[in-house]
Structure formats: structure tokens, C-alpha cells
Write an enzyme that holds these catalytic residues in place. Structure first.
Site, PDB file in Angstrom:
ATOM      1  N   LYS A 137       0.822  -1.217   0.000  1.00 57.63           N
ATOM      2  CA  LYS A 137       0.000   0.000   0.000  1.00 57.63           C
ATOM      3  C   LYS A 137       0.854   1.265   0.000  1.00 57.63           C
ATOM      4  O   LYS A 137       0.441   2.304  -0.508  1.00 57.63           O
ATOM      5  CB  LYS A 137      -0.925   0.014   1.219  1.00 57.63           C
ATOM      6  CG  LYS A 137      -1.958  -1.114   1.238  1.00 57.63           C
ATOM      7  CD  LYS A 137      -3.117  -0.853   0.312  1.00 57.63           C
ATOM      8  CE  LYS A 137      -4.149  -1.979   0.361  1.00 57.63           C
ATOM      9  NZ  LYS A 137      -5.172  -1.877  -0.674  1.00 57.63           N
TER      10      LYS A 137
ATOM     11  N   GLU B 197      -9.634   6.414   2.938  1.00 59.35           N
ATOM     12  CA  GLU B 197     -10.502   5.421   3.567  1.00 59.35           C
ATOM     13  C   GLU B 197      -9.626   4.246   3.927  1.00 59.35           C
ATOM     14  O   GLU B 197      -8.573   4.045   3.320  1.00 59.35           O
ATOM     15  CB  GLU B 197     -11.602   4.981   2.595  1.00 59.35           C
ATOM     16  CG  GLU B 197     -11.221   3.856   1.621  1.00 59.35           C
ATOM     17  CD  GLU B 197     -10.096   4.197   0.651  1.00 59.35           C
ATOM     18  OE1 GLU B 197      -9.892   5.395   0.385  1.00 59.35           O
ATOM     19  OE2 GLU B 197      -9.416   3.267   0.170  1.00 59.35           O
TER      20      GLU B 197
ATOM     21  N   SER C  80       1.853  -9.721  -0.649  1.00 60.44           N
ATOM     22  CA  SER C  80       1.511  -8.296  -0.586  1.00 60.44           C
ATOM     23  C   SER C  80       1.771  -7.667   0.771  1.00 60.44           C
ATOM     24  O   SER C  80       1.966  -6.463   0.868  1.00 60.44           O
ATOM     25  CB  SER C  80       0.054  -8.102  -0.987  1.00 60.44           C
ATOM     26  OG  SER C  80      -0.781  -8.892  -0.155  1.00 60.44           O
TER      27      SER C  80
HETATM   28  C1  PLP Z   1      -1.438  -7.009   2.710  1.00 64.69           C
HETATM   29  C2  PLP Z   1      -2.591  -6.676   1.847  1.00 64.69           C
HETATM   30  N1  PLP Z   1      -2.767  -7.349   0.695  1.00 64.69           N
HETATM   31  C3  PLP Z   1      -3.803  -7.097  -0.103  1.00 64.69           C
HETATM   32  C4  PLP Z   1      -4.760  -6.151   0.215  1.00 64.69           C
HETATM   33  C5  PLP Z   1      -5.917  -5.967  -0.712  1.00 64.69           C
HETATM   34  O1  PLP Z   1      -5.905  -4.785  -1.437  1.00 64.69           O
HETATM   35  P1  PLP Z   1      -5.595  -4.784  -2.997  1.00 64.69           P
HETATM   36  O2  PLP Z   1      -6.472  -5.802  -3.624  1.00 64.69           O
HETATM   37  O3  PLP Z   1      -5.905  -3.412  -3.420  1.00 64.69           O
HETATM   38  O4  PLP Z   1      -4.164  -5.133  -3.171  1.00 64.69           O
HETATM   39  C6  PLP Z   1      -4.628  -5.412   1.398  1.00 64.69           C
HETATM   40  C7  PLP Z   1      -5.624  -4.380   1.778  1.00 64.69           C
HETATM   41  O5  PLP Z   1      -5.674  -3.856   2.845  1.00 64.69           O
HETATM   42  C8  PLP Z   1      -3.525  -5.687   2.233  1.00 64.69           C
HETATM   43  O6  PLP Z   1      -3.348  -5.022   3.374  1.00 64.69           O
END
Ligand code: PLP
Lengths: 267, 602
Positions: free
Chosen positions: B298, B320, B586
Site C-alpha cells: 500500500k 478510507e 503483498s
Molecule cells: C497485505 C494486503 N494485501 C492485499 C490487500 C488488498 O488490497 P488490494 O487488492 O488493493 O491489493 C490489502 C488491503 O488492505 C492488504 O493489506
């Protein structure tokens, strides 16, 4: 995506007739269908017509009303809990034109219309005697390029909003695409605030007035009493009261209080 | 991206080109080319708007003549296209903008630019010929990776409508301008205006050429657009007009890349997970976004948007957040820049993600509860949009995923695309080739997945797998598997796929992972889904929790529950032993310890 050329070939609907006949102090009332209870939409419309309202906006509820403040958010939430849907609203409106003669607009967000089917929605609304729609989250480009034909083919007026930040070029374009009236927001805000007459807002009204638009203008958002109504009518052809009326609907015996409510706003 | 049109000589044609508003117009003052301006009157240049740089192009000319022509034609820029040395260029520095051009071939020695570094404003790389340019041929643009100085460059040589789309593959941070010349002419020196117009369109919207990218109205196929009330139009329109100019500006890129490197800790490693590889019978790589500052991908987007907000002159940031990861990333970058920060968070999420609420407060942000509707992420988004309506001038809204009205989905995807940009390079180091067989990522709104897919989208042989949260099961009534349960509609400003009732009311999703607990997906995902460019699958709470534990105990990495969804998908796939598989890790699992502890009873 189909983007057929836009041809404006409306015949006069009730809105046009109203604006042709009456050019000042027009009063419109907004309320949320299904609030405070189901099966009240036409009763309330009839009472408002008798009390003297010139035209009405009937809101159909949506779970995520981003342009609305707490009052209309609450009424929408309650209406959904009560079971209001577009299908149900259209059922309630089958007797609309037996009991109500003033122009009626439907107001709501785009997603429920997409689900209902845009073309089907326009056909059905027109069939029941609806004169126009206000869809705040259907902006000019998407309307003109993608969907306008359905509204035009069914002789439904689409009402655009204008805010103090809308550029003159864009206002001209909106004027071109409109065929009944333009909805002026008193400020950049969600619904339920109060009309604040700062110098810059007065300048904005004067600026719009000086543009001599072909469509009448109606001011909305923040009109709640005679003072704000009168002020709005100095600059526009009329004004819309929303949140204040929705609050009345939360009171006991609200049907009986409607005549006095209208009297208070426009004696 | 700036545009230079070079080799002009006819007054009417000069006027027509000026009307297209290029950033530079070049006039060749070298008598051995057919584009030599010869006796062109200085009056022909006088009507060119001041915003366009008038550039004199010289080849081994004397300083006296250059000086005289600068005065005669009012050049504010000179391009030295011969064998001029650094001292020669230095003599003009400060008086005019100086561009030093070089002919480049596969053996080009970029070290020879070092001597010029302090004396020129730009370099220009042209195809090497014996006659100082004008060949109409391109050189191998990959060679530009060897250029490491901090001086922006123009790219020249044979750029035409046939190859202009390939410019998007040049991700070099110093790539500043494109030089258009011989391939846009009816005859030498006479430019073809319609051809130039087309090129301008493509360059100004670089994604237009990307097969899966956004078009100029903000659509990906049937999805996208900007379904916003008029009250938001000026805010969104300002962004739409500015975002490409800002994020393609070399200053912006330099600051963005510096912060990604020195603040976020990029590049994030591409880790070859050996025990996983053994278990699943393929080469498994983790793209380690969990190692970023603040613990997830993020932050990439938050850094990009705060730099953009600064350039737009905004004084206040709103955001948000669901799980709190995006809220923490936004609070972090606001602290970094000393900008006021308000984060909207659903009341229910505030209770279940209390540590992140404290983190945001400690970072100086105000956390405002969203108490309307279902009191979770979608309602926090509504509240942020309402705030933006009320504060149209001084506030920028940092959306946390590839959702929202255009240009957000494209802008956030570009900021996150660093993930796949790095991955391609790192794969070459690991495997000798830049393309893997599979790329996997979890999808909430879809930003880590879009960043992970971005530079692989046009490489059709790469299989893209997006993993949604099935919650307690797709058919359980407690799920967030949007493509399985949703249909087309409009959510938070874009036409996309969302979970909704037959009446078009948005349905509250469910997942054990707060970051995947969103009722829609970004419009580009909706498009990739509809045209089958990516495969959308789903993984349950239980499968994800098991995968999180497995990764902890086999690789010593505690992943976020969101990322655990992507890992769980491995169980369901069949690989060839030679397959290379990249998974976007992620985020890290620290924020989820409580949930893991409760679930497993540790
Ligand atoms: C570690 C992590 N992965 C994935 C996501 C999902 O978001 P996005 O689909 O935009 O990557 C989040 C959202 O808070 C997150 O914190």
C-alpha cells in the site's frame, strides 16, 4: 459501448408546461419513497399537490448514497429495511396519474437503474407518468455518450446538477443537453446543510443569472424555510426542499402537517 | 512525456505544428541536410507561442555562428548534434538550454557522457549514423538501461506511428521527451499534421497503446468511467488533466524513485522459496512486498499520491481504510510531508483492527469513524467521498486501491506497477529470462494484483491468476468472491463488477481478511475477467489460514492473511517442474497475529 448521436426531439412534458406557465417562486419537495413506510408514495404526493407544491422529486433508495447527508441517508436506509425496491415503487406508482397532476421526477443513484435495466427503467417510468429523472452519479459524458437515447426516446427529462465550481463552458454544455430545468446546488455539499449566503455564493448565483441560460434554474440543497426559499427565488425560478421535509415525515401525524409545512415555506 | 518536433523549415507548416503545442520545435542549422533552414526568415518563428521551446540544431558549428543564430532566431534551446566537446557545450550553459546529442548503437559507451554531466541540461539519443542523424531508423532501446546519469534525455531516431506504442516499454526514469522527425513528413522538412496529431495523442496518453490499458474516457472495455456527482467533477477533472503530466515529469519520477528506494526500502526482493518449490514441484518465487516500510504494497501508492498532491498544491489529505493498512500508509506519508491527514474507517473495522487505529493516531492522523450503512470499508469510502465533496479545493483523496472514478484505477495501477517492473528484472537474474509461466496475487480492490500483473499484461503467454476471498465458501452467504457472486453495475464511481441484490443495493461482503472484504473489484480487473486475460479464482478462510501457517513454518515468513489467499491457490494448481511461478506476498502478518492466534489457538 454504443454512442449514438444525440438528437433532442422531446415533446413538451408536464415539466415544460409548468415552466412555460410559471416562472417564479416554484416550490418543489423531495422525499424518499418507502419512508417512513411502504405504500405512502402517492398519498404523500397527493397531499403535497393539494398543499400547493409545484412539482415533486421522489427518491428511490440506495445503500450507498454518497451525495446525501445524514437525514436522507437515514430515510434511505429505513426505506430499504421497509422493503422498498424499484419494482415496488413502480407498483405504488400505478395509481400516480389517477390522483396527481403535477410533474414528478424520480431521483436516485445509477446502480439500481443499471440493475433494473436502463432502457426498461426509462420505459416503465414514462409509462407511469414520470416526467424526468435526477441521477446525481450519472455525469454528463457518460449520459451523453452512453445512455441518453433511452431517456430521450421515452420523453424523460434528465436533470443535471451545477455547483459553484462548475465551469462556464460546462454550464453551457449542460444547458444544451437539458430540456426542462437545471438544478443549482447552493454550495458544494451533500444534502442537508443549510443555505449560507456568503458573497461568493451570491456572486455565483449572479454569474449564472447573467449567463441567460435557455433552461430555467431551480436551487436546491440547504433550502429549509421561508427565508432561504425567498433568497433562492431572487436568483432562480424556484427552489427544492428535501431534508427538512424528510424530517417532517419522521413525526407523528405527518400527513396532517403537510399543508402547514408548505405554507411556512411559501406563504 | 515531452514532445519535440524537429526539422521544420516552411513558415505555414511551422505555424500548423505550433498549433499542436509540442514542447520543443527544432530548426536545423546544418547545411548538409535536406531539412536545413537555409534562408528561413526569423519572422516565421516569431509567432510561435512562448510555451514552446525554439531549438536550434547545430553540427560542429563555430561558437560565433551559434551565438549569432541564437540572437537572430530567438532560440532558447540549442542541440549540439556533432562532435562538440564538454567545454564547448559549457560555454552556452545558462544562456540557453543545452541538449547534447549522441548517436547510439549496440557498442555505445555511456561513460563518455560523464564529462558532459555538469554542462548540459539534457542528452538526446539518436540512432548512430555516419552523417549525424536522419537515418529514419531506430536503435535498440534496451541499451538505454545502461544509462545511469541523472540527466533527462530525449529519444530520437526513426520514431514512427508503427513503433510509437513500444515507447511504453521504456521505463527509464530519465526518459523525458520524444523527438519526432522524418517519419512524420510528406517530404523532408514538411510535416504531416494528421500523423503528428495521432502521435501526440498516443504519447500524451501512453496507455492508449497498451492493449489492456485505459482509453481516453477512462474505460477498459465496458468498465471504468467516472460515475460521480457533479460536486466531485472539478476535483476528479483536475486530477484527470494533471496526473499523466505530473507522474511522467522527471522531477516527480526522481523524487518518487528516491523515496521508494531510501524510505520504503525498494527494490523488494524476489525470493526463490526453495522448500515451497520442492513441495509444489515448480520454481516458486515470492515478491516480498511484505518487507516494505509499513508492511505492505500500500505504501507504493501512498508515496506516489502524496507527491502528486503536493504538486497539485493540496493542503489536506483524506483516505478510507478497511484493515488499516492503507490508512497507516497514508498517515505515514502525511507525517513524512507534514500534511494534515484524516482517515475514515468503519466503526466495526475500528474495533476489529484496533492496533492500526493506534498506529494512525500515533503518526498524527485523525481517524474518523464511519457510522453509516454497514460501518465497514465501503461506508468509509462513502464518508471520504462526502468529505471531498465538502472540501473541493484544498483536499486530495488518496484512494487505496485500483478502484474509484477514472483516473484513480489507472493512476494507482501505475504507482503499483513498480512491483512487476522489478520482478521482470529480478527474474532475469534468477532464471535468465524475464517471463514466468504464472503470476499469482490476491484481490481485494485489486491494487497489489494490478501492480503484479501490469508489465506482464501484454505478454500473453504469462498466465495471470487473481485470488479472491471466498470467506466461509462461495455459496455460504458469507463471502467476498466478487467475480463469482457479483454482476455488472456501478460502485464508488466506476462501472465494474460488484456484489449486489437484484434491486442494485450493494451487499456487504465477508472475509476473515479485512483487506479483501470489499464488495467490488477495480474496473481493469472486471475487464481482464470478462475477456479472460486473467483467471479469477477463490480461496476460503480456512484454506488461507492453513496456507499462512504453512508459509510461516516452511519459509519462516508470516504472511498477511490477504497474501495467504494467494499462497493457498498453489495447492490447487498443477505445474511442470520447469515452471517459474511468482506470487505477490503483498503484506506481512504482524497485523493479523490476533486473528491467527484465535484461529489456531497458539
Ligand atoms: C497485505 C494486503 N494485501 C492485499 C490487500 C488488498 O488490497 P488490494 O487488492 O488493493 O491489493 C490489502 C488491503 O488492505 C492488504 O493489506
Amino acid at each position: 459501448m454504443n454512442s449514438e448521436p444525440l438528437t433532442i426531439s422531446y415533446t413538451m412534458n408536464r415539466l415544460n408546461q409548468l415552466f412555460a406557465a410559471k416562472k417564479e417562486n416554484l416550490l418543489s419537495i423531495y422525499y424518499t419513497a418507502g419512508y417512513p413506510a411502504l405504500n405512502t408514495t402517492v398519498d404523500i404526493a397527493e397531499a403535497l399537490e393539494k398543499a400547493g407544491a409545484d412539482f415533486l422529486e421522489v427518491g428511490f433508495p440506495y445503500s450507498d448514497p454518497v451525495a446525501d447527508g445524514p437525514t436522507i441517508q437515514h430515510s434511505s436506509e429505513q426505506a430499504l429495511i421497509n422493503g422498498m425496491t424499484l419494482d415496488h415503487l413502480f407498483e405504488e406508482l400505478t395509481e400516480l396519474r389517477k390522483r396527481v397532476t403535477i410533474p414528478i421526477l424520480l431521483m436516485g443513484y445509477f446502480n439500481p437503474i443499471v440493475q433494473y435495466g436502463i432502457e426498461r427503467f426509462c420505459k416503465k417510468a414514462a409509462e407511469l407518468g414520470v416526467d424526468g429523472v435526477i441521477v446525481p452519479d450519472l455525469p454528463m459524458y457518460e449520459y451523453e455518450a452512453l445512455y441518453s437515447t433511452h431517456f430521450i426516446n421515452n420523453n424523460l427529462s434528465n436533470i443535471f446538477l451545477v455547483t459553484p465550481q462548475t465551469s462556464p463552458d460546462r454550464i453551457r454544455k449542460i444547458d444544451e443537453l437539458s430540456n426542462s430545468f437545471i438544478y443549482l446546488l447552493s454550495s458544494s455539499s451533500i444534502t442537508g446543510g443549510s443555505l449560507q449566503l456568503t458573497n461568493s455564493i451570491e456572486d455565483y448565483y449572479k454569474r449564472i443569472k447573467a449567463m441567460e441560460l435557455k433552461n430555467p434554474t431551480i436551487i436546491g440543497f440547504g433550502i429549509s424555510d421561508n427565508a432561504t426559499f425567498k433568497k433562492a427565488c431572487e436568483y432562480a425560478n424556484g427552489a427544492i426542499v428535501g431534508s427538512k421535509f424528510v424530517k417532517l415525515l419522521a413525526e407523528d401525524d405527518y400527513m396532517k402537517k403537510i399543508p402547514a409545512f408548505i405554507q411556512n415555506i411559501r406563504p | 512525456m515531452k514532445i519535440k518536433v524537429c526539422g521544420l523549415k516552411y513558415p505555414d507548416n511551422i505555424e500548423a505544428v505550433a498549433a499542436l503545442k509540442p514542447d520543443y520545435m527544432g530548426f536545423i542549422c546544418y547545411d548538409r541536410t535536406p531539412r536545413y533552414i537555409d534562408t528561413l526568415s526569423a519572422d516565421a518563428l516569431a509567432t510561435i507561442p512562448a510555451s514552446i521551446h525554439k531549438t536550434g540544431v547545430f553540427v560542429n558549428e563555430t561558437a560565433e555562428v551559434i551565438s549569432q543564430l541564437i540572437d537572430q532566431y530567438g532560440f532558447d534551446t540549442i542541440q549540439l548534434h556533432g562532435d562538440e566537446n564538454a567545454e564547448f557545450a559549457a560555454a552556452f550553459k545558462g544562456r540557453v538550454t543545452v541538449i547534447k546529442a549522441f548517436g547510439v548503437d549496440n557498442d555505445f559507451d555511456f561513460d563518455k557522457l560523464n564529462a558532459y554531466a555538469s554542462y548540459v541540461d539534457y542528452f538526446l539519443f539518436d540512432t548512430k549514423t555516419s552523417i549525424y542523424g536522419g537515418s529514419g531508423k531506430t536503435f535498440n532501446w534496451r541499451i538505454l538501461d545502461k544509462y545511469t546519469l541523472n540527466i533527462p534525455f530525449f529519444l530520437s531516431g526513426g520514431i514512427s506511428l508503427d513503433n510509437i506504442g513500444e515507447l511504453k516499454n521504456i521505463t527509464h526514469p530519465q526518459f523525458y521527451a520524444v523527438d519526432l522527425n522524418s517519419q512524420f513528413e510528406d517530404e523532408p522538412g514538411l510535416k504531416n499534421i494528421p500523423k503528428l496529431e495521432k502521435a501526440f495523442d498516443i504519447i500524451k496518453n501512453r496507455t492508449l497503446q497498451m492493449k489492456y490499458g485505459v482509453n481516453e474516457h477512462g474505460y477498459y472495455g465496458d468498465f471504468g468511467g467516472a460515475y460521480i456527482p457533479e460536486m466531485l467533477y472539478p476535483n476528479v477533472e483536475e486530477l484527470r488533466q494533471q496526473y499523466l503530466n505530473i507522474i511522467n515529469d522527471p522531477d516527480f519520477k526522481a523524487e518518487f524513485n528516491d523515496l521508494l528506494k531510501n524510505y520504503v526500502g525498494r527494490p523488494s526482493p524476489l525470493y526463490h522459496a526453495k522448500r515451497y518449490s520442492e513441495k509444489y514441484g515448480a520454481n516458486i518465487f515470492f515478491k516480498r512486498e511484505d518487507l516494505n516500510h509499513t508492511g505492505s504494497h500500500k505504501i507504493n501508492n501512498a508515496i506516489g499520491q502524496i507527491l502528486l498532491a503536493k504538486r497539485l498544491g493540496k493542503k489536506r489529505i483524506i483516505a478510507e481504510t478497511g484493515a488499516g493498512q492503507h490508512g497507516v500508509a497514508t498517515a505515514t506519508v502525511c507525517a513524512l510531508m507534514g500534511i494534515e491527514c484524516v482517515v475514515y474507517m468503519g466503526e466495526i473495522d475500528m474495533a476489529r483492527q484496533a492496533p492500526n487505529v493506534s498506529r494512525m493516531k500515533m503518526l498524527g492522523a485523525t481517524v474518523r469513524p464511519a457510522s453509516s450503512g454497514s460501518k465497514t470499508l465501503k461506508d468509509a469510502t462513502n464518508e471520504a467521498l462526502r468529505d471531498w465533496i465538502a472540501n473541493p479545493v484544498d483536499t486530495h483523496y488518496i484512494i487505496g486501491s485500483v478502484v474509484g472514478p477514472y483516473p484513480y484505477p489507472d493512476m494507482v495501477a501505475r504507482f503499483q506497477s513498480i512491483i512487476s517492473e522489478e520482478t521482470k528484472k529480478q527474474l532475469v537474474e534468477h532464471t535468465g529470462k524475464e517471463l514466468p509461466e504464472y503470476v499469482l496475487a490476491c484481490v481485494g480492490g485489486g491494487s497489489n494484483a494490478m501492480g503484479m500483473f501490469y508489465h506482464f499484461l501484454d505478454d500473453e503467454q504469462v498466465k495471470l491468476v487473481a485470488v479472491e476471498a471466498a470467506g466461509k465458501g462461495v455459496d455460504s452467504g458469507h463471502s467476498a468472491a466478487t467475480t463469482f457472486l457479483g454482476n455488472e453495475g456501478v460502485l464508488h464511481g466506476s462501472r465494474t463488477i460488484l456484489m449486489q441484490t437484484p434491486d442494485g443495493q450493494v451487499v456487504e461482503p465477508y472475509s476473515i481478511s479485512a483487506g479483501l472484504d470489499y464488495p467490488g473489484i477495480g474496473p481493469q480487473h472486471a475487464h481482464l475477467y470478462k475477456i479472460n486475460r486473467a483467471q479469477y479464482v477463490s480461496v476460503t478462510d480456512d484454506e488461507a489460514m492453513k496456507a499462512g501457517l504453512l508459509c510461516s513454518q516452511m519459509e519462516g515468513i508470516i504472511p498477511a492473511i490477504e497474501s495467504s489467499h494467494a499462497l493457498a491457490q498453489l495447492e490447487k494448481m498443477k505445474f511442470n517442474p520447469t515452471d517459474n511461478v511468482v506470487i505477490c506476498l503483498s503484506g506481512r502478518g504482524d497485523k493479523d497475529l490476533d486473528t491467527f492466534i484465535k484461529y489456531f489457538g497458539y
